[in-house]
Design an enzyme around this catalytic site. Structure first.
Site, mmCIF file in Angstrom:
data_model
loop_
_atom_site.group_PDB
_atom_site.id
_atom_site.type_symbol
_atom_site.label_atom_id
_atom_site.label_comp_id
_atom_site.label_asym_id
_atom_site.label_seq_id
_atom_site.Cartn_x
_atom_site.Cartn_y
_atom_site.Cartn_z
ATOM 1 N N HIS A 140 0.842 -1.258 -0.020
ATOM 2 C CA HIS A 140 -0.520 0.110 0.236
ATOM 3 C C HIS A 140 1.191 1.100 0.122
ATOM 4 O O HIS A 140 1.236 1.942 1.001
ATOM 5 C CB HIS A 140 -1.072 0.169 1.681
ATOM 6 N N GLU B 181 -6.067 -7.893 3.724
ATOM 7 C CA GLU B 181 -5.221 -9.379 5.055
ATOM 8 C C GLU B 181 -6.792 -10.092 6.006
ATOM 9 O O GLU B 181 -6.977 -11.414 6.058
ATOM 10 C CB GLU B 181 -4.991 -8.918 6.152
#
Ligand code: SF4
Length: 273
Positions: free
Chosen positions: A41, A125
């Site tokens: 990210h 996740e």
């Protein structure tokens, strides 16, 4: 002005490992490489990787060729099955700490616990771990009590400790048996602890990292609790000279997905203000 940095900042073990594996493969194979979602990210890093033929795709079902990368924070069970059925070459860069969350969560479910994942339900996740439980789990971001006989808890690897402990405390009330695995990864924990200590010693903190980076956002929250005068910036371009009037000591830290060169540029910019 004095500029201080935390000892641990920038790429964590998992991100560094993933980037190295993927870059090596891009160089050696010369094939197109697809990552399901951004491999990390950080928009600047993702842009650099695109120029090297490493392209993020949002929809896994669009991939028909090339090499497919399972990113650091994992992919969903059905996505993994699809790629495997297609017979496409796979590079699995899922961080071992993320695999540990998945393993613990599956173990808890198999042993009759209602699984609670402390984390952000929109984070890849958490979506990945939930998918391996066939979506039979509860995601919590805030303390609450749940009426269940047996609850098993895991945390998103980048969760901040204080929130995790508060949620665990809240769960004790309504439950007969509570089993807790603190699966916050060591890199996250060490970065948060060092950042909080540094924040208490300086007049202003800069937390460098992608605006879409969960670990950077959590690092910012941890720092902000200690030092109100804190700013989450993505690059040196976000720095406003007005922030620094009357400031003597500046602290810099960065998320686990922030490249070293961005941290270096931020440091140089601050020193030249
Ligand atoms: S933040 Fe932790 S879990 Fe995530 S990639 Fe880095 S080392 Fe692995």
């Amino acid at each position: 002005m004095q500029v201080l940095k935390t000892k641990h900042l920038g790429f964590c073990f998992g991100v560094r490992r993933a980037i190295n594996i993927v870059l090596r493969e891009a160089e050696q194979s010369g094939k197109k490489i697809y990552t399901i979602g951004p491999i990390i990210h950080n928009p600047q890093m993702v842009k650099d990787l695109k120029e090297k033929g490493i392209v993020p795709v949002d929809n896994v079902y669009q991939i028909d060729d090339g090499i497919v990368v399972f990113r650091t924070h994992g992919i969903k069970k059905d996505e993994e099955a699809y790629i495997k059925n297609k017979g496409l070459p796979i590079i699995d860069t899922t961080c071992p700490f993320v695999k540990r969350v998945r393993k613990r969560a599956i173990f808890l479910k198999k042993n009759g616990y209602k699984v609670v994942i402390v984390g952000d339900k929109n984070h890849p996740e958490v979506k990945s771990v939930l998918s391996y439980l066939d979506n039979d789990g509860i995601v919590l971001q805030l303390p609450t009590s749940i009426k269940e006989k047996k609850i098993g808890v895991v945390s998103q690897t980048t969760q901040d400790k204080e929130t995790f402990f508060n949620i665990v405390r809240g769960l004790i009330e309504g439950v007969e048996e509570l089993r807790v695995y603190n699966t916050i990864c060591h890199s996250t924990e060490i970065r948060q602890d060092e950042a909080a200590i540094l924040a208490s010693k300086v007049d202003l903190m800069l937390i460098v990292g992608g605006k879409n980076s969960s670990n950077t956002a959590k690092l910012y929250n941890v720092v902000k609790r200690v030092q109100q005068n804190s700013y989450h910036i993505e690059t040196e371009k976000d720095i406003m000279p007005g922030w620094f009037s009357g400031i003597n000591k500046i602290g810099i830290t960065g998320g686990a997905s922030t490249p070293d060169h961005i941290l270096d540029i931020v440091e140089r910019r601050v020193k030249n203000l």
